[in-house]
Design an enzyme around this catalytic site. Structure first.
Site, short mmCIF file in Angstrom:
data_model
loop_
_atom_site.label_atom_id
_atom_site.label_comp_id
_atom_site.label_asym_id
_atom_site.label_seq_id
_atom_site.Cartn_x
_atom_site.Cartn_y
_atom_site.Cartn_z
N ASN A 1 0.87 -1.18 0.00
CA ASN A 1 0.00 0.00 0.00
C ASN A 1 0.91 1.23 0.00
O ASN A 1 1.48 1.58 1.02
CB ASN A 1 -0.87 -0.05 1.27
N TRP A 2 1.02 1.84 -1.17
CA TRP A 2 1.94 2.99 -1.28
C TRP A 2 1.37 4.25 -0.64
O TRP A 2 2.06 5.25 -0.51
CB TRP A 2 2.28 3.25 -2.75
N LYS A 3 0.09 4.22 -0.28
CA LYS A 3 -0.57 5.40 0.30
C LYS A 3 -0.35 6.62 -0.61
O LYS A 3 -0.32 6.46 -1.83
CB LYS A 3 -0.07 5.63 1.73
N HIS B 1 -9.53 1.23 4.84
CA HIS B 1 -8.28 1.43 5.58
C HIS B 1 -8.52 2.37 6.75
O HIS B 1 -9.32 3.31 6.64
CB HIS B 1 -7.21 1.99 4.63
N GLU C 1 -6.90 4.76 7.83
CA GLU C 1 -6.65 6.18 7.52
C GLU C 1 -7.86 6.80 6.83
O GLU C 1 -8.07 8.02 6.91
CB GLU C 1 -5.37 6.31 6.68
N GLU D 1 -5.41 -4.82 10.61
CA GLU D 1 -4.37 -3.82 10.82
C GLU D 1 -4.67 -3.04 12.10
O GLU D 1 -5.48 -2.10 12.09
CB GLU D 1 -4.35 -2.83 9.65
N GLY E 1 2.60 2.19 10.82
CA GLY E 1 3.61 3.23 10.70
C GLY E 1 4.33 3.57 11.99
O GLY E 1 5.03 4.57 12.07
N SER F 1 3.38 -2.20 10.34
CA SER F 1 4.82 -2.29 10.63
C SER F 1 5.43 -3.65 10.26
O SER F 1 6.33 -4.14 10.93
CB SER F 1 5.10 -1.97 12.11
N GLY G 1 2.75 -1.16 4.26
CA GLY G 1 2.78 0.25 3.91
C GLY G 1 4.20 0.70 3.62
O GLY G 1 4.75 0.47 2.54
N GLY G 2 4.83 1.35 4.59
CA GLY G 2 6.14 1.97 4.41
C GLY G 2 7.18 1.07 3.75
O GLY G 2 7.92 1.50 2.86
P1 PGA Z 1 2.83 0.25 7.60
O1 PGA Z 1 1.35 0.49 7.04
O2 PGA Z 1 3.33 -1.03 7.01
O3 PGA Z 1 3.60 1.45 7.15
O4 PGA Z 1 2.71 0.16 9.11
C1 PGA Z 1 0.47 -0.58 6.82
C2 PGA Z 1 -0.83 -0.06 6.25
O5 PGA Z 1 -1.31 1.00 6.67
O6 PGA Z 1 -1.42 -0.71 5.35
#
Ligand code: PGA
Length: 248
Positions: A11-13, A96, A98, A166, A172, A211, A232-233
């Site tokens: 997930n590149w956000k 998600h 977010e 999640e 993050g 994470s 994500g990251g």
């Molecule tokens: P993260 O994000 O791996 O940066 O913790 C995961 C996500 O929000 O899908």
């Protein structure tokens, strides 16, 4: 009963410009020996078509990060599931945290978006997860199973989909639940899917997200009922993402 096919999705956000295409190319070039596992990148929608041109038809699937529940109309700035599919996506992340937190998305709205994704032929990855306060209050299992019940519409029966657990406090932050906590939650999600969809509830992979990095991927991915990861990251750099995939 078919075992879930593992899925690792990046997930590149809101990250990624033309220069990021090289990272995706490196992921596609570096994959090997996946077995039946699947790998996806969910870039910003602006890059889906360019990624299709760069790596389409290869082993990496493409996905969106959200869609509108309506198929078209006067919704300035929004994207429909059909548009994502038209650009080259075969999956879409929905619900998600977010978006739930930052855009007020409710379970009912997420369920409506899931319906739209299915109508457009997209495979939804439906995200659920508790906040730190909810975990500390002992509410994590109830919150997450409630989100599963509310966010997954009946139309999913017989369709391909994934659920991503999640924990909001793990996204993050570098923090992760213990393996036992992950297994407890994934077992509860599986039991809920079985209640909702019967035998069909056995085949959807339950991804863990929050994470995930190369150093913890193998342990997480081998935990009971963990059918992959939403990353994500660590999905932004090909070397890290490939390192996670090697944990399968
Ligand atoms: P993260 O994000 O791996 O940066 O913790 C995961 C996500 O929000 O899908």
């Amino acid at each position: 009963m078919t075992a879930p096919t593992p899925l690792i999705a990046g997930n590149w956000k809101m990250n990624g410009l033309a220069a990021s295409l090289d990272e995706a190319r490196a992921v596609a070039a570096g994959l090997g020996g996946l077995g039946d596992a699947r790998v996806a990148i969910c870039p910003p929608a602006t890059l889906i078509d360019r990624l299709r041109q760069a790596i389409g038809g290869g082993p990496v699937l493409l996905g969106g990060q959200d869609c509108r529940a309506e198929a078209s109309g006067a919704f300035t700035g929004d994207l429909s599931a059909e548009m994502l599919a038209d650009a080259g996506a075969s999956l879409v992340i929905l619900g998600h945290s977010e978006r739930r937190a930052g855009h007020g998305e409710t379970d009912a709205l997420v369920a409506a978006k899931v319906g739209a994704a299915l109508r457009a032929g997209l495979e939804p990855i439906v995200c659920v997860g508790e906040t730190l306060e909810q975990r500390q209050a002992g509410e994590a299992l109830a919150v997450v199973t409630g989100q599963v019940r509310g966010s997954l519409p009946p139309e999913l029966a017989g369709r391909r989909f994934a659920v991503a657990y999640e924990p909001v406090w793990a996204i993050g932050t570098g923090l992760t639940p213990t393996t036992a906590e992950i297994e407890e939650m994934h077992a509860a999600v599986r039991a809920t899917l079985r209640e909702m969809f019967g035998a069909a509830g056995e085949t959807a992979p339950i991804l863990y997200g929050g994470s995930v990095k190369p150093s913890n991927a193998a342990e997480i991915l081998h935990a009971a009922e963990v059918g992959g990861a939403l990353v994500g990251g660590a999905s932004l750099k090909a070397a890290d993402f490939l390192g996670i995939i090697q944990g399968l």
